[in-house]
Each structure stands twice: as structure tokens, then as C-alpha cells.
Design a protein around this motif. Structure first.
Motif, PDB file in Angstrom:
ATOM      1  N   HIS A  22       0.833  -1.195   0.000  1.00 54.24           N
ATOM      2  CA  HIS A  22       0.000   0.000   0.000  1.00 54.24           C
ATOM      3  C   HIS A  22       0.872   1.251   0.000  1.00 54.24           C
ATOM      4  CE1 HIS A  22       0.904  -0.910   4.233  1.00 54.24           C
ATOM      5  NE2 HIS A  22       0.886   0.400   4.411  1.00 54.24           N
ATOM      6  N   LEU A  23       0.289   2.365  -0.432  1.00 60.86           N
ATOM      7  CA  LEU A  23       0.969   3.657  -0.444  1.00 60.86           C
ATOM      8  C   LEU A  23      -0.008   4.758  -0.068  1.00 60.86           C
ATOM      9  CD1 LEU A  23       3.116   3.409  -3.702  1.00 60.86           C
ATOM     10  CD2 LEU A  23       3.998   3.544  -1.362  1.00 60.86           C
ATOM     11  N   ARG A  24       0.524   5.791   0.528  1.00 56.65           N
ATOM     12  CA  ARG A  24      -0.259   6.979   0.849  1.00 56.65           C
ATOM     13  C   ARG A  24      -0.492   7.790  -0.420  1.00 56.65           C
ATOM     14  NH1 ARG A  24       0.898  11.359   5.654  1.00 56.65           N
ATOM     15  NH2 ARG A  24      -0.108  13.174   4.684  1.00 56.65           N
ATOM     16  N   ILE A  25      -1.712   8.324  -0.554  1.00 54.17           N
ATOM     17  CA  ILE A  25      -2.089   9.099  -1.742  1.00 54.17           C
ATOM     18  C   ILE A  25      -2.586  10.466  -1.303  1.00 54.17           C
ATOM     19  CG2 ILE A  25      -3.513   9.165  -3.812  1.00 54.17           C
ATOM     20  CD1 ILE A  25      -1.611   6.781  -3.724  1.00 54.17           C
ATOM     21  N   ASP A  26      -1.889  11.516  -1.730  1.00 49.78           N
ATOM     22  CA  ASP A  26      -2.293  12.881  -1.410  1.00 49.78           C
ATOM     23  C   ASP A  26      -2.640  13.704  -2.643  1.00 49.78           C
ATOM     24  OD1 ASP A  26      -2.019  13.024   1.503  1.00 49.78           O
ATOM     25  OD2 ASP A  26       0.111  12.663   1.133  1.00 49.78           O
ATOM     26  N   SER A  27      -2.528  13.113  -3.838  1.00 53.74           N
ATOM     27  CA  SER A  27      -2.774  13.874  -5.062  1.00 53.74           C
ATOM     28  C   SER A  27      -2.983  12.909  -6.220  1.00 53.74           C
ATOM     29  CB  SER A  27      -1.571  14.778  -5.367  1.00 53.74           C
ATOM     30  OG  SER A  27      -0.423  13.989  -5.654  1.00 53.74           O
ATOM     31  N   GLU A  28      -3.414  13.470  -7.349  1.00 53.37           N
ATOM     32  CA  GLU A  28      -3.546  12.662  -8.577  1.00 53.37           C
ATOM     33  C   GLU A  28      -2.191  12.078  -8.978  1.00 53.37           C
ATOM     34  OE1 GLU A  28      -6.063  11.728 -10.272  1.00 53.37           O
ATOM     35  OE2 GLU A  28      -7.730  13.072  -9.812  1.00 53.37           O
ATOM     36  N   GLU A  29      -1.124  12.854  -8.756  1.00 49.67           N
ATOM     37  CA  GLU A  29       0.225  12.384  -9.122  1.00 49.67           C
ATOM     38  C   GLU A  29       0.625  11.191  -8.250  1.00 49.67           C
ATOM     39  OE1 GLU A  29      -0.604  16.243 -10.602  1.00 49.67           O
ATOM     40  OE2 GLU A  29      -0.598  15.571  -8.495  1.00 49.67           O
ATOM     41  N   ASP A  30       0.291  11.248  -6.962  1.00 46.21           N
ATOM     42  CA  ASP A  30       0.572  10.115  -6.079  1.00 46.21           C
ATOM     43  C   ASP A  30      -0.175   8.874  -6.539  1.00 46.21           C
ATOM     44  OD1 ASP A  30       2.205  11.617  -4.459  1.00 46.21           O
ATOM     45  OD2 ASP A  30       0.708  11.931  -2.887  1.00 46.21           O
ATOM     46  N   PHE A  31      -1.422   9.068  -6.952  1.00 45.60           N
ATOM     47  CA  PHE A  31      -2.230   7.943  -7.407  1.00 45.60           C
ATOM     48  C   PHE A  31      -1.606   7.306  -8.650  1.00 45.60           C
ATOM     49  CE2 PHE A  31      -6.593   6.620  -9.259  1.00 45.60           C
ATOM     50  CZ  PHE A  31      -6.458   5.338  -8.748  1.00 45.60           C
ATOM     51  N   ALA A  32      -1.156   8.144  -9.575  1.00 47.85           N
ATOM     52  CA  ALA A  32      -0.516   7.633 -10.794  1.00 47.85           C
ATOM     53  C   ALA A  32       0.751   6.858 -10.457  1.00 47.85           C
ATOM     54  CB  ALA A  32      -0.205   8.786 -11.740  1.00 47.85           C
ATOM     55  N   ARG A  33       1.552   7.388  -9.503  1.00 44.53           N
ATOM     56  CA  ARG A  33       2.781   6.690  -9.110  1.00 44.53           C
ATOM     57  C   ARG A  33       2.467   5.365  -8.407  1.00 44.53           C
ATOM     58  NH1 ARG A  33       4.797  12.100  -8.413  1.00 44.53           N
ATOM     59  NH2 ARG A  33       3.917  12.221  -6.300  1.00 44.53           N
ATOM     60  N   ALA A  34       1.405   5.349  -7.627  1.00 43.71           N
ATOM     61  CA  ALA A  34       1.025   4.115  -6.936  1.00 43.71           C
ATOM     62  C   ALA A  34       0.589   3.042  -7.926  1.00 43.71           C
ATOM     63  CB  ALA A  34      -0.084   4.400  -5.937  1.00 43.71           C
ATOM     64  N   LEU A  35      -0.120   3.455  -8.973  1.00 41.69           N
ATOM     65  CA  LEU A  35      -0.527   2.494 -10.000  1.00 41.69           C
ATOM     66  C   LEU A  35       0.692   1.876 -10.676  1.00 41.69           C
ATOM     67  CD1 LEU A  35      -3.503   4.453 -11.598  1.00 41.69           C
ATOM     68  CD2 LEU A  35      -3.654   2.296 -10.336  1.00 41.69           C
ATOM     69  N   GLU A  36       1.736   2.691 -10.892  1.00 44.37           N
ATOM     70  CA  GLU A  36       2.970   2.181 -11.485  1.00 44.37           C
ATOM     71  C   GLU A  36       3.696   1.248 -10.527  1.00 44.37           C
ATOM     72  OE1 GLU A  36       4.314   2.425 -14.464  1.00 44.37           O
ATOM     73  OE2 GLU A  36       2.638   3.615 -15.243  1.00 44.37           O
ATOM     74  N   SER A  37       3.766   1.640  -9.258  1.00 43.83           N
ATOM     75  CA  SER A  37       4.542   0.896  -8.279  1.00 43.83           C
ATOM     76  C   SER A  37       3.850  -0.384  -7.816  1.00 43.83           C
ATOM     77  CB  SER A  37       4.823   1.780  -7.060  1.00 43.83           C
ATOM     78  OG  SER A  37       5.484   1.072  -6.042  1.00 43.83           O
ATOM     79  N   ILE A  38       2.555  -0.283  -7.474  1.00 38.34           N
ATOM     80  CA  ILE A  38       1.823  -1.415  -6.911  1.00 38.34           C
ATOM     81  C   ILE A  38       1.094  -2.195  -7.985  1.00 38.34           C
ATOM     82  CG2 ILE A  38      -0.087  -2.030  -5.361  1.00 38.34           C
ATOM     83  CD1 ILE A  38       0.783   0.220  -3.546  1.00 38.34           C
ATOM     84  N   ASP A  82     -18.342  -0.097   5.375  1.00 37.47           N
ATOM     85  CA  ASP A  82     -19.300  -0.839   4.563  1.00 37.47           C
ATOM     86  C   ASP A  82     -19.173  -0.493   3.084  1.00 37.47           C
ATOM     87  OD1 ASP A  82     -20.261  -2.110   6.781  1.00 37.47           O
ATOM     88  OD2 ASP A  82     -22.059  -0.878   6.994  1.00 37.47           O
ATOM     89  N   GLY A  83     -17.927  -0.331   2.618  1.00 37.41           N
ATOM     90  CA  GLY A  83     -17.685  -0.077   1.207  1.00 37.41           C
ATOM     91  C   GLY A  83     -17.741   1.379   0.804  1.00 37.41           C
ATOM     92  N   LYS A  84     -18.101   2.267   1.731  1.00 40.03           N
ATOM     93  CA  LYS A  84     -18.147   3.701   1.402  1.00 40.03           C
ATOM     94  C   LYS A  84     -16.724   4.261   1.378  1.00 40.03           C
ATOM     95  CE  LYS A  84     -22.666   4.179   3.654  1.00 40.03           C
ATOM     96  NZ  LYS A  84     -22.796   2.754   4.051  1.00 40.03           N
ATOM     97  N   GLY A  85     -16.495   5.251   0.505  1.00 38.96           N
ATOM     98  CA  GLY A  85     -15.172   5.839   0.408  1.00 38.96           C
ATOM     99  C   GLY A  85     -14.134   4.906  -0.180  1.00 38.96           C
ATOM    100  N   ILE A  96     -11.317   7.168 -12.398  1.00 39.63           N
ATOM    101  CA  ILE A  96     -11.374   7.440 -10.961  1.00 39.63           C
ATOM    102  C   ILE A  96     -10.596   8.707 -10.652  1.00 39.63           C
ATOM    103  CG2 ILE A  96     -10.762   6.586  -8.662  1.00 39.63           C
ATOM    104  CD1 ILE A  96     -11.072   3.752  -9.783  1.00 39.63           C
ATOM    105  N   ARG A  97     -11.235   9.659 -10.028  1.00 42.36           N
ATOM    106  CA  ARG A  97     -10.616  10.923  -9.685  1.00 42.36           C
ATOM    107  C   ARG A  97     -10.240  10.940  -8.206  1.00 42.36           C
ATOM    108  NH1 ARG A  97     -10.285  11.283 -14.238  1.00 42.36           N
ATOM    109  NH2 ARG A  97      -8.148  11.224 -13.471  1.00 42.36           N
ATOM    110  N   PHE A  98      -9.076  11.514  -7.926  1.00 38.58           N
ATOM    111  CA  PHE A  98      -8.656  11.684  -6.546  1.00 38.58           C
ATOM    112  C   PHE A  98      -9.705  12.505  -5.807  1.00 38.58           C
ATOM    113  CE2 PHE A  98      -6.262  14.354  -3.446  1.00 38.58           C
ATOM    114  CZ  PHE A  98      -5.946  13.334  -2.553  1.00 38.58           C
ATOM    115  N   PRO A  99     -10.227  12.020  -4.660  1.00 40.13           N
ATOM    116  CA  PRO A  99     -11.357  12.704  -4.006  1.00 40.13           C
ATOM    117  C   PRO A  99     -11.002  13.983  -3.264  1.00 40.13           C
ATOM    118  CG  PRO A  99     -10.685  10.786  -2.734  1.00 40.13           C
ATOM    119  CD  PRO A  99      -9.888  10.743  -4.007  1.00 40.13           C
ATOM    120  N   GLY A 100      -9.729  14.370  -3.259  1.00 40.50           N
ATOM    121  CA  GLY A 100      -9.365  15.637  -2.643  1.00 40.50           C
ATOM    122  C   GLY A 100      -9.001  15.550  -1.182  1.00 40.50           C
ATOM    123  N   ARG A 101      -8.931  14.347  -0.639  1.00 35.19           N
ATOM    124  CA  ARG A 101      -8.452  14.168   0.733  1.00 35.19           C
ATOM    125  C   ARG A 101      -7.579  12.929   0.790  1.00 35.19           C
ATOM    126  NH1 ARG A 101     -13.240  11.567   4.197  1.00 35.19           N
ATOM    127  NH2 ARG A 101     -14.604  10.818   2.544  1.00 35.19           N
TER     128      ARG A 101
END
Length: 358
Positions: free
Chosen positions: A123-139, A153-156, A169-174
Motif C-alpha cells: 500500500h501507499l499513501r495518496i495525497d494527489s492525482e500524481e501520487d495515485f498515478a505513481r502508486a498504480l505504477e509501483s503497486i 461498509d464499502g463507502k469511500g 477514478i478521480r482523486f477525491p481531494g483528501r
């Protein structure tokens, strides 16, 4: 250690849902009275309480008035704000807010468990769209993007089957966490109760089935995959409980995999996958939680039946749920008294048991 609370003492419960309702019902059986505290809403726990405070979590005056009426305070869900718990005098808290601090943040709880020797999915911490893109590459994929805080219960949560799906999928901003989806043979939970003197007792682990992130069924026997890995998972759960100096019922959820148990998440409270213990165990999770926080001896946790099948009743399933009572055998129906049967909302559960053991 504190002396056991005498009958007639008052237990305060943060939260107004079905878990608080069932805790209060067990407390009544043991001679205690309960009062609850939660923001205004469909607080079904209020029906089992002698009083109920409907105020915002940050209303310090109301929290103080609530605390003044309590001999001990507990909670029924893990998203109670830490500040509200910290406003309670320490001598009325069998467990500190540390357990909530860990469980309220998915990153914190994974690190906490890993520091104790447990294994979580990559797992990786995600704080931005760029983090999400890097996580997809790494994980890689398949994976799941989750908000780091809140959500149940599946929310969030957003499943990512492949790179193409990730584009929608868009980064939800948090702050979020991205995890690799674990290939598993079974899902199971370890539910324990720990007393103030450090005594720990475990219930048998059920095999759990989820749909859309929500638990729908828990069964015993749990099968060979769970049975082969439950001892290792229990050892880790015990370390977590001891490290937190936890008092009461604590739940850790796991995946049974070809490489052993993989930790998923923890809940410092009674748990949906333990509802079967009301009829199926010598002492239910609800009664043992009350016993632990009130300083009473813990009850036996042995399973009483050869087979157990607990299923949630969700949404409009509740409207015809009384038909279950006409079934042969021993169907045990629990409806929570919620007024609105919304889609995806837990309205109750039913536990079916087989032949009695012993």
C-alpha cells in the motif's frame, strides 16, 4: 485495577447505532443502566437507554454533562472523534483514545500492525492525482483506492481492476491509501475480549463474505484455510490488544492466503461478524464487552453449536423479515428498529444454528 462496578452503575455509550443498542441490552441484563451520546439522527440505541444526549461531538459542555452522569464510558463505533473521548475523565475510560487514533486512519493502523510483526497488503499513501498515478505504477492493478479516514461498509472506496478503469477514478481531494488487492481463499475475523488485568479470550473465527465492501454472511465451521491460519492471526491480535492496553472487545479482519494471514483492518469495538455469538457462544461479544469495561470476570467464549450461519438483513429485506420466524429449525431474528429501510443500510440480522455441541 479498578473495583468492579456495582449494579445500578451507569455506562455511557458514544454512538447511537445497533451496536450501542445491543450493548445496552446486555448491560441491562447485568443490572447496569446506560445513557448514550450521538448527534441527532436515527439513534436506535436510545430505545435501550435510560437517557440519550443528542448533541454534536464538539459540544464540550454537553460531553461534560454526559460524562458527569457516567461511571464508565465506552463507544460503539470507531469514528467517534478522539477529542470527545479525551474530554472524558481518565478514571471513567477503561481504554484510552489511542485505540481510536490508530483505527481511524488506515495508514496508521497498517503501520501499527506491521510494527508488531503483522503483514498487510502492499500500500501507499495518496495525497494527489500524481501520487495515485505513481502508486498504480509501483503497486499495479487490481487494487483499491480508499479514503484514509472514515468510510465503512464499502463507502469511500473505489476498486481499480485495470489501468483503463483507473482513468475514470478521480482523486477525491483528501488523503487516501491505495492497496494492492489480495488474492485470498477466505476472509475471516479474529474477535477477542481483553480484561484490565490482561486476560484475553477469543471466540471462534467465522469465514466472512462481503458484497460491495459490506459483510453479508459469517459462518462456522470456517473451513480449512481459516482453521490453519487462525492461531497466527490470534497471536497478532493479542499483541495489538496488549500494545494498546485495550479493555473490551477488539476485532481484526484478515485474508487467508497461500502465504498466511494478511491483515486488512481493525475495529476497537464489538463487530458485525460477531453477532452470531448472541445465540452461538457461551457468552456473547456484547456481554463480555460490558463485563470487561465494568471489571467483572470474563465469560466463556466457547461455541455452542456445530454449525452457525449469520446473515445481515439489508434495506428493504427488513420489510418481510418476520417471515423468517416460520422457518424450521432455530432462526434467531434481530431487527434494529431503524425507521427507514434505505438501500445498503443494515436493518437487522438472522442467525441460524445447527445441532448443539456437547
Amino acid at each position: 485495577m479498578r473495583a468492579p462496578l456495582p449494579p445500578g452503575s451507569t455506562i455511557g455509550i458514544f454512538g447511537g447505532g445497533q451496536l450501542g443498542r445491543m450493548l445496552a441490552m446486555s448491560a441491562l441484563q447485568l443490572g447496569y443502566r446506560c445513557i448514550g451520546y450521538a448527534p441527532a439522527g436515527d439513534n436506535v440505541a436510545a430505545e435501550a437507554c435510560a437517557g440519550f444526549f443528542e448533541h454534536h461531538w464538539n459540544d464540550r459542555e454537553a460531553v461534560s454533562a454526559f460524562a458527569a452522569r457516567c461511571d464508565v464510558v465506552t463507544w460503539e463505533f470507531e469514528n467517534v472523534p478522539v477529542a470527545a473521548v479525551e474530554a472524558i475523565p481518565a478514571d471513567r475510560l477503561p481504554t484510552s483514545a489511542r485505540a481510536l487514533e490508530v483505527a481511524q486512519d488506515r495508514l496508521s493502523e497498517k503501520r501499527f500492525v506491521e510494527d508488531l510483526g503483522g503483514r498487510a497488503a502492499p500500500h501507499l499513501r495518496i495525497d494527489s492525482e500524481e501520487d495515485f498515478a505513481r502508486a498504480l505504477e509501483s503497486i499495479g492493478t487490481p487494487g483499491i483506492l480508499k479514503t484514509a479516514r472514515e468510510g465503512y461498509d464499502g463507502k469511500g472506496q473505489w476498486r481499480v481492476r485495470d489501468r483503463h478503469e483507473a482513468q475514470g477514478i478521480r482523486f477525491p481531494g483528501r488523503r487516501c491509501i491505495y492497496e494492492r488487492l489480495v488474492g485470498f481463499e477466505s476472509e475471516f475475523s479474529v474477535i477477542l475480549v481483553r480484561a484490565a488485568d490482561g486476560e484475553i479470550r477469543f471466540w471462534d473465527s467465522t469465514a466472512n463474505t462481503h458484497e460491495g465492501g459490506m459483510l453479508v454472511q459469517s459462518v462456522l465451521p470456517a473451513g480449512e484455510w481459516v482453521e490453519a491460519q487462525v492461531d497466527e492471526a490470534r497471536a497478532l491480535a493479542g499483541k495489538v490488544a496488549d500494545a494498546l492496553s485495550y479493555v473490551g472487545v477488539l476485532t481484526l479482519e484478515f485474508f487467508a492466503t497461500g502465504d498466511g494471514p494478511v491483515f486488512n483492518e481493525m475495529a476497537p469495538r464489538v463487530h458485525n461478524s460477531g453477532h452470531w455469538t448472541i445465540e452461538g457462544a457461551a457468552t456473547s461479544q456484547f456481554e463480555n464487552h460490558i463485563r470487561a469495561i465494568c471489571g467483572l470476570p470474563l465469560g466463556e467464549t466457547a461455541t455452542r453449536f456445530a454449525t452457525i450461519d449469520m446473515r445481515n438483513i439489508v434495506g428493504e429485506q427488513a420489510l418481510g423479515a418476520h417471515r423468517i420466524l416460520a422457518e424450521e429449525g432455530e432462526p434467531h431474528l434481530h431487527l434494529y428498529g431503524k425507521r427507514e429501510a434505505r438501500e445498503g443500510r443494515k436493518m437487522g440480522h438472522v442467525t441460524r444454528v445447527g445441532a448443539r455441541l456437547g
